[in-house]
Every structure is written in C-alpha cells, then in structure tokens.
Motif scaffolding. Structure first.
Motif, PDB file in Angstrom:
ATOM      1  N   GLN A  85     -14.809  12.353  -4.143  1.00  0.00           N
ATOM      2  CA  GLN A  85     -14.160  11.307  -3.355  1.00  0.00           C
ATOM      3  C   GLN A  85     -12.982  11.933  -2.619  1.00  0.00           C
ATOM      4  OE1 GLN A  85     -13.063   8.458  -6.378  1.00  0.00           O
ATOM      5  NE2 GLN A  85     -15.061   7.479  -6.321  1.00  0.00           N
ATOM      6  N   ARG A 170      -6.131   5.820  -5.961  1.00  0.00           N
ATOM      7  CA  ARG A 170      -7.152   5.536  -4.942  1.00  0.00           C
ATOM      8  C   ARG A 170      -8.487   5.195  -5.607  1.00  0.00           C
ATOM      9  NH1 ARG A 170      -5.360   7.770   0.098  1.00  0.00           N
ATOM     10  NH2 ARG A 170      -3.105   7.362   0.093  1.00  0.00           N
ATOM     11  N   ALA A 174     -10.131   1.343  -5.299  1.00  0.00           N
ATOM     12  CA  ALA A 174     -11.391   1.223  -4.546  1.00  0.00           C
ATOM     13  C   ALA A 174     -12.507   0.581  -5.355  1.00  0.00           C
ATOM     14  CB  ALA A 174     -11.837   2.597  -4.055  1.00  0.00           C
TER      15      ALA A 174
END
Length: 322
Positions: A85, A170, A174
């Motif tokens: 990612q 993050r 997400a």
C-alpha cells in the motif's frame, strides 16, 4: 518508535471476545520456538540494506523500499498473499506491506505488526528492525509449521511511523467499518531488543490505574496471554501505557483490541528495574535510541529471543486451531 507523543481519542468498545471462535485449549497447536539465529539473520540483512543505501532505512529512502522488498520476497516464497500500500507524506512516497496467511475465519482476524522504517540518523536496528524481523520470522514459522489457525492471520509492516504513525494510520483509516470490526486483535512489536532491556507489556486493562487508560475490550485478554508466556519462563513483566508512541495507536482509536511488548527506549532504567531484570540502573534502556549507533551491535540477544518467542506464543494462543 517515534519520539513525539500523540493524543489518543476515545476508543469504541468491541464486545466480541478474542477467543470466541477458538477451539478448546486441549486441541490447540503448540507454538514453535522462533530461532534467534533466523531473526538475527534478518537484522543483518536490514543492516546491509542500510549500509548500501546511505546509512538508513527512513521514510522515502531507497533503504526503506529495499527493506520492504526483502520482507515481501520472504513472505511471497512462503505462500503469503502480500499487498503493498503506497501513500504520500512530506513529499515522499511511503509504503505499508500487508501479508495474509490463507485460511482461517475471515470474520475473525488476528493481526500482528511492526514499523519497518527508521530515522535518518542510522540503520534503525533495534528501532525497529528488531520488531520487523521477529514478526517476519514468526510469519515464516506459521508457514513452515503447517499451522492451521482458527482465526485468519494478517501481518503488517508500517511505513513512516517515525513521522507520526503515518502508515498504520493510513491503513486503519482506509478500512471500511465492516472490515475494521473483523480485526479482533492487533499485536504491536516496537523495539524488542534494547541493550539494557526491560520487559514491558502494553497495559490492556490499565491495572495500575494511571496513564492513558485501558485499551478497547479484548486488550486485557491480549495482555494476560503475553504475561502467561513470560510467567512460564520465569521473567517478570511490568505494564506500559498506551501512550500513543507506536502503531497500536490507530487501532485502539478505531476500537480494535491491542497489545504487544516493548523493551524500552530513551528512558533510564531505575534501580528497582535493574534489580528486577538486571542491567544498569541510571542508564537508558537503549542508549542508541534514534542515533547512528543503532546497529546490529545494539541488540540484547536474550531480550530479542524471549520477545520473538512471545510473539509466536501469543499468536498461537489467540488464533486457536491445530
């Protein structure tokens, strides 16, 4: 481990117990010993990567990406389903690596992770190649042991932790709400080979009544499971607060139970702690914290070995299976 404290928001409560779907204890598989030599071989690789790439493995550096590629190659060869990612921060691209072991209940996920980045000052071997290597070797032990966990196992290596838990934040932000609720526990390993080591376990139940308070429901079960391992080998532990200095932070803010171990950073070992664990009173747990001397020479092998074995014990105990 980042040096700036982050304020922790209130955590939502999860009602699902960590062991809700685990089989009876008598049926559970026994955790394997995690070979210290294997963990140290990974540390040597991280040191070599840093040396070949400007001396560090920091966010946005070629040393960080080479570290991630090394871990990914090991996991891919072992049969993991891996995903990189990417994210942007401070004008540079960062990366998380997520690895899923096939099988287990996809609605009951147990996750373990460590930050893979270091600071610009040095190779970042105790902080945090130590946690990254031990989590990697435990993941490889899952593959070679034939373990069939009842829960689904997921492992994560986080980018830009040193800049404020950026990668793990993050990742968690997400996740759709339905996916967050599937994660029944997150185990965090950050600095587990400090030279003047202490044996700290994240205080999931806030048993000392001070600090940041307890983690989300289920965190106390993680703490008890970790402590059971150390009790079994005759090593006393002490609680350490969820103070926001490592990647458990985004998970507990999302209401996900968390826990893990830590051997100390820039804080100085007290006389009482030296009597409890040995080592030097009045000296930092890690005198090379965020410094150029955080190399492969900056590791307490005994602490690293014990903590690596505790990761396997905790995963096998909480994931259940055979």
């Amino acid at each position: 481990m980042k040096s700036r404290l982050l304020a922790l928001a209130g955590a939502a409560t999860l009602t699902a117990a960590l062991t809700a779907t685990a089989p009876a204890l008598a049926q559970d598989a026994a955790a394997p010993d995690i070979p210290l030599a294997n963990v140290k071989a990974h540390l040597s690789q991280f040191q070599s990567i840093a040396t070949a790439n400007g001396g560090n493995r920091a966010h946005g550096s070629p040393g960080y990406r080479a570290s991630l590629d090394y871990v990914k190659a090991k996991l891919d060869a072992a049969g993991y389903q891996t995903a990189i990612q990417s994210f942007s921060y401070n004008g540079a691209t960062g990366y998380n690596l997520i690895a899923d072991w096939p099988g287990g209940d996809p609605n009951q996920i147990l996750m373990a992770g460590a930050h893979l980045d270091g600071v610009r000052a040095g190779a970042g071997i105790n902080d945090n190649a130590s946690g990254s290597a031990a989590v990697l070797e435990t993941a490889l032990a899952v593959a070679r042991s034939g373990y069939r966990p009842a829960k689904h196992l997921r492992f994560g290596w986080w980018g830009a932790e040193e800049l404020g838990l950026i990668g793990s934040s993050r990742y968690v932000s997400a996740l759709p709400a339905a996916e967050r609720t599937k994660i029944k526990g997150y185990l965090n390993y950050d600095m587990i080979g400090s030279p003047n080591a202490g044996y700290f376990v994240y205080d999931g139940d806030n048993s000392d009544g001070v600090g940041a308070g307890p983690g989300p429901a289920g965190s106390a079960e993680i703490e008890r499971t970790i402590n059971a391992y150390f009790t079994g080998i005759g090593v006393p532990t002490r609680g350490t607060d969820f103070d926001g200095r490592s990647d458990y932070g985004p998970f507990i803010r999302a209401g996900i139970p968390a826990g893990g171990t830590f051997t100390g950073a820039e804080g100085r070992k007290t006389t009482a702690q030296a009597q409890l664990w040995g080592g030097q009173a009045g000296v930092a747990f890690d005198r090379c914290y965020h410094a150029s001397c955080d190399s492969t020479a900056n590791i307490n092998d005994t602490a690293l070995d014990r903590n690596a074995d505790s990761i396997a014990h905790t995963i096998w105990a909480l994931a259940g299976g055979a």
